[in-house]
Motif scaffolding. Structure first.
Motif, PDB file in Angstrom:
ATOM      1  N   GLN A   1      38.320  13.810  34.715  1.00 42.45           N
ATOM      2  CA  GLN A   1      37.521  12.609  34.511  1.00 42.45           C
ATOM      3  C   GLN A   1      38.385  11.461  33.993  1.00 42.45           C
ATOM      4  O   GLN A   1      38.841  11.463  32.856  1.00 42.45           O
TER       5      GLN A   1
ATOM      6  N   GLN B   1      33.540   9.790  41.991  1.00 40.67           N
ATOM      7  CA  GLN B   1      33.020   8.507  41.529  1.00 40.67           C
ATOM      8  C   GLN B   1      32.905   7.561  42.718  1.00 40.67           C
ATOM      9  O   GLN B   1      33.879   7.353  43.446  1.00 40.67           O
ATOM     10  N   SER B   2      31.734   7.013  42.910  1.00 37.57           N
ATOM     11  CA  SER B   2      31.556   6.033  43.977  1.00 37.57           C
ATOM     12  C   SER B   2      32.284   4.747  43.605  1.00 37.57           C
ATOM     13  O   SER B   2      32.189   4.269  42.472  1.00 37.57           O
TER      14      SER B   2
ATOM     15  N   ASP C   1      34.373   7.132  48.014  1.00 32.17           N
ATOM     16  CA  ASP C   1      34.419   7.822  46.728  1.00 32.17           C
ATOM     17  C   ASP C   1      35.865   8.020  46.287  1.00 32.17           C
ATOM     18  O   ASP C   1      36.764   8.217  47.113  1.00 32.17           O
TER      19      ASP C   1
ATOM     20  N   GLN D   1      38.478   6.979  34.620  1.00 30.80           N
ATOM     21  CA  GLN D   1      37.738   5.889  35.248  1.00 30.80           C
ATOM     22  C   GLN D   1      38.420   5.455  36.543  1.00 30.80           C
ATOM     23  O   GLN D   1      39.599   5.113  36.557  1.00 30.80           O
TER      24      GLN D   1
END
Length: 296
Positions: free
Chosen positions: A267, A244-245, A261, A269
């Motif tokens: 996964q 995730q950037s 990143d 947040q």
């Protein structure tokens, strides 16, 4: 002591890490230089960290002083096994989350910090990493391969989550177990030499500061990595990790912007990163400098 002596070759001065630590405490101005030789399993199944001691006058010849040991098996790497300074290395900084708060619970802290380090060393060995130094809950680790560095820095979080922590930890702010904050960076170091007191491989150069800044910007349980390393991932690594950037940032003491990143095995947040300058703020400071104004 005899087992350690039997392991050395003729002309070697070989001590356990514990004996070397005592020697430093009991003698002032020792005119010798230590080299961390790694951890070995002796014939009696005991594991010992070996430190070879050289007269300071011969320390410049340390690159030629490695010899094999007898009657023992190496189980963890030493100075000579750590990556060389002549090529790119992958540096990680690992911080114990909420360490200062845990230090208020002194007896508990010492126990859980020891568990943390044991888990870290186990995962480092699994992924061919090397522990350069540990100071006040900050661990500097190095790898010769990107894939190994990434595997360690993501799987270590999972190892901590699955670790059996003492019940006494429930009294502390880390009641669910210790977590880590990790930052990775790569570069060619300026120099590699044994640390003056531990004899472990010590590196010098901008790559160290950049990896440390990444770690201090990470949240508990997270790993940050510059995007230029992610661009080198093959399809297999791209599929294995959740990337995730978290934006483009400048770090204190570094006059370059980096795309950063968050990398993980599952996964979740990614939170905004800590202690950086955003692109907008960086541009504002740059504009002020061009106009002759100082940063606010």
């Amino acid at each position: 002591a005899r087992s350690i002596g039997d392991s050395g070759q003729g002309g070697q001065v070989l001590l356990s890490a514990q004996a070397w630590a005592r020697a430093q405490l009991n003698a002032q101005n020792l005119d010798v230089s230590p080299i961390h030789m790694g951890t070995y399993r002796l014939p009696n199944e005991e594991t010992v960290q070996f430190v070879q001691v050289l007269p300071t006058a011969l320390s410049s010849k340390r690159e030629f002083s490695k010899q094999s040991f007898r009657k023992c098996e190496q189980v963890m790497p030493g100075y000579y096994d750590a990556p060389q300074a002549s090529s790119e290395i992958f540096v990680g900084f690992v911080l114990i989350s909420m360490r200062e708060e845990l230090m208020l619970y002194e007896d508990i802290a010492q126990e859980v910090f020891s568990i943390f380090q044991t888990v870290l060393l186990g995962d480092l060995t699994k992924h061919n990493g090397y522990l350069c130094q540990e100071e006040e809950g900050t661990f500097m680790v190095v790898f010769s391969e990107l894939e190994s560095a990434v595997a360690f820095s993501t799987e270590f979080h999972a190892s901590l989550l699955s670790c059996h922590w003492p019940e006494s930890l429930a009294q502390t702010p880390s009641s669910d177990g210790l977590q880590a904050r990790i930052g990775l960076f790569s570069g060619v170091p300026v120099e590699k030499r044994p640390h003056n007191t531990s004899g472990r491989a010590d590196y010098f150069g901008p790559v160290l500061n950049r990896a440390a800044r990444m770690a201090y910007a990470a949240h508990s349980g997270r790993t940050l990595i510059p995007h230029y390393l992610v661009e080198r991932f093959g399809s297999e690594l791209q599929e294995k990790y959740v990337l995730q950037s978290v934006g483009q940032h400048a770090f204190k003491g570094i006059d370059t912007l980096f795309d950063v990143d968050d990398i993980a095995l599952s996964q979740t947040q990614a939170p905004p990163i800590l202690s950086t300058v955003t692109l907008e703020r960086f541009n504002a400071l740059l504009l002020e400098g061009m106009k002759g104004g100082g940063p606010s």
